[in-house]
Design a protein around this motif. Structure first.
Motif, mmCIF file in Angstrom:
data_model
loop_
_atom_site.group_PDB
_atom_site.id
_atom_site.type_symbol
_atom_site.label_atom_id
_atom_site.label_comp_id
_atom_site.label_asym_id
_atom_site.label_seq_id
_atom_site.Cartn_x
_atom_site.Cartn_y
_atom_site.Cartn_z
ATOM 1 N N ALA A 189 -1.669 -0.284 15.070
ATOM 2 C CA ALA A 189 -2.027 -1.471 14.283
ATOM 3 C C ALA A 189 -1.948 -2.721 15.157
ATOM 4 C CB ALA A 189 -1.111 -1.607 13.064
ATOM 5 N N ASN A 190 -0.892 -2.796 15.954
ATOM 6 C CA ASN A 190 -0.770 -3.934 16.861
ATOM 7 C C ASN A 190 -1.960 -4.014 17.808
ATOM 8 O OD1 ASN A 190 1.602 -5.569 16.434
ATOM 9 N ND2 ASN A 190 2.766 -3.702 16.771
ATOM 10 N N LYS A 191 -2.336 -2.847 18.347
ATOM 11 C CA LYS A 191 -3.485 -2.814 19.265
ATOM 12 C C LYS A 191 -4.747 -3.292 18.571
ATOM 13 C CE LYS A 191 -2.140 1.257 21.803
ATOM 14 N NZ LYS A 191 -2.559 2.665 21.918
ATOM 15 N N ALA A 192 -4.838 -3.033 17.283
ATOM 16 C CA ALA A 192 -6.043 -3.427 16.538
ATOM 17 C C ALA A 192 -5.974 -4.878 16.065
ATOM 18 C CB ALA A 192 -6.240 -2.492 15.346
ATOM 19 N N GLY A 193 -4.930 -5.582 16.494
ATOM 20 C CA GLY A 193 -4.887 -7.013 16.200
ATOM 21 C C GLY A 193 -4.104 -7.409 14.966
#
Length: 423
Positions: A189-193
């Motif tokens: 989720a973090n990677k997806a912003g």
RNA sequence: GGAGAGAUGCCAGAGUGGUUGAAUGGGACGGUCUCGAAAACCGUUAUACCCGCAAGGGUAUCGAGGGUUCGAAUCCCUCUCUCUCCGCCA
């Protein structure tokens, strides 16, 4: 909650849409709102005029008193006093109309989006996508509730001892698998912003109303009597309510938040067949993704969110299908919902592991969540959320699908998180 | 759990019965000045509902609800929440 404006201006579109939900009271309720609204406005009109007069008169009395014209003031006082009685009774009926309006609006579900098919139940849902190969299991393969006993990784009996049915205890590699999945989902989720949020797992009454769990689903939530707090059924509730009564600036949009929380569901009356093992629990872990955006962006973002969830399932190497829910199977608040289901090979069943929904303005209207557009007009935003993902059924499918005579194979992507390759 | 203090606009903060939707300061935005910026100066800066094609007008809102009064941010009552100190505690 639908906006009054929508109900007033386009009741036909609403009625047409609600047919897809097979929502029988639609016509009656819409009529009630419109009629109630007419009476409300009528009342407010006369009330406002009356108040305007009495305000002006009061001002005059003040001036007369200053200039020493006590007699004229006394006469005016009498007429203001008479107005006051009328004002009071009009105020009472006005608040009655306002109360009715809310009560009726709470009963009308969201209008399904144009592409949502009509239908009564899960059988009318449409499979729009599927991915992966359904594995063939070796002979002697077990359902997950047998596997967890055999491997001693998830213990329902201990849960019953210390809490009750539906509260499993995760042990050893079982517990570590949970933690691995949570961290994996949060990292993705973090990677997806998405910004990571750690909210409280209890919320107050206002928050329950904000996202629509109250008043309908009161019995589905655990309630802490002494403090008037509800245990959250999903992180959607606290994370979305962060934005209750908020006016955002256009440049802050879209808002992307994600959070891991345990979720608590009383699941009153829903126990029985098909709920063995991890299929349905009172407490489970979930990572939720939540977005708030401008109306014109919400359908693009819905696709983006689905793609994120599908990506997770693909990385976990789980066969899944994506369903577009029919009107009758959709949640009360939702305008459109896609469900992701993974195939659990030993049970030979599809298990819902994620639900991605666009609520359009339905939640935002209750939340009073708006933004200032370029003309600096305030306008309702759209809210969306999705599970990314709920753990128990993922665990069930992983255990069942990946079982071999030598143990359970952990998907490659999880190994850095678990620290082991098999159970 | 005990004791006390408080709740006013985006923020800070004044206001104890009569044009107070609300002083003042800060912030933000727009403008003047400047090559540009800073500074300075000027201006703008709530929300909801109702009426109206519009311009505009009306009503409500100073934590929430009720009361006193012709008139309440201001007086009275109830509730909620927050803060401080003490206690307990990861």
């Amino acid at each position: 909650m639908l906006t009054l404006q929508f109900l007033r201006e386009q009741p036909d579109i609403i009625l047409e849409g609600l047919k897809k939900r097979n929502f029988k009271e639609a016509e009656t309720l819409v009529q009630q709102v419109v009629e109630n609204d007419r009476l409300r406005r009528e009342t407010q009109n006369t009330l406002d005029a009356l108040k305007a007069r009495s305000n002006a008169d009061s001002k005059k009395i003040g001036e007369l008193m200053k200039t020493g014209k006590a007699e004229e003031a006394a006469a005016l006082r009498a007429s203001v006093a008479a107005d006051k009685d009328k004002i009071k009774s009009l105020e009472e009926s006005l608040s009655e109309y306002e109360k009715n309006q809310i009560e009726i609006l709470y009963k009308i579900p969201n209008v399904p989006a144009a592409i949502v098919p009509a239908g009564k139940s899960a059988e009318d849902n449409i499979t729009v996508h599927s991915h992966g190969i359904i594995p063939t299991l070796h002979s002697g393969a077990l359902p997950h509730w047998e596997l967890i006993k055999k491997l001693d990784i998830i213990d329902f009996d201990l849960g019953i001892k210390i809490a009750g049915a539906g509260f499993p205890v995760y042990k050893g590699k079982g517990a570590r698998l949970q933690r691995a999945l949570i961290n994996f989902f949060l990292d993705e989720a973090n990677k997806a912003g998405y910004r990571e949020i750690q909210p409280p797992v209890v919320v107050n009454e206002a928050s329950g109303y904000g996202t629509g769990q109250l008043p309908d689903k009161e019995g589905q939530m655990y309630f802490v009597n002494a403090d008037g707090l509800y245990l959250i059924p999903t992180a959607e509730v606290p994370i979305t309510n962060l934005y209750r009564d908020v006016i955002l600036n256009e440049d802050e949009l879209p808002v992307k938040n994600a959070g891991y929380t345990p979720c608590f569901r009383r699941e009153a009356g829903s126990w029985g067949a098909h709920v063995r093992g991890l299929n349905r629990l009172h407490q489970f872990d979930k990572v939720e993704i939540v977005q708030i955006c401008k109306p014109e962006d919400s359908y693009r973002i819905l696709d983006e969110m689905c793609a994120h969830v599908q990506g997770l399932l693909e990385k976990l190497e789980l066969p899944y299908r994506k369903l577009l829910l029919c009107g009758g199977d959709m949640g009360f608040n939702s305008a459109i919902t896609y469900d992701m289901e993974v195939y659990s090979a030993a049970q030979q069943r599809w298990l819902e592991v994620s639900s991605v929904s666009n609520f359009e303005t339905f939640q935002a209207n209750r939340l009073k969540l708006r933004y200032k557009n370029k003309e600096s007009k305030t306008q309702l935003l759209h809210t969306l959320n999705g599970s990314a993902l709920a753990l128990p059924r993922i665990v069930a499918a992983l255990l069942e699908n990946n079982q071999t005579p030598d143990g359970i194979r952990i998907p490659k992507v999880l190994v850095p998180y678990t620290g082991f390759e098999s159970i």
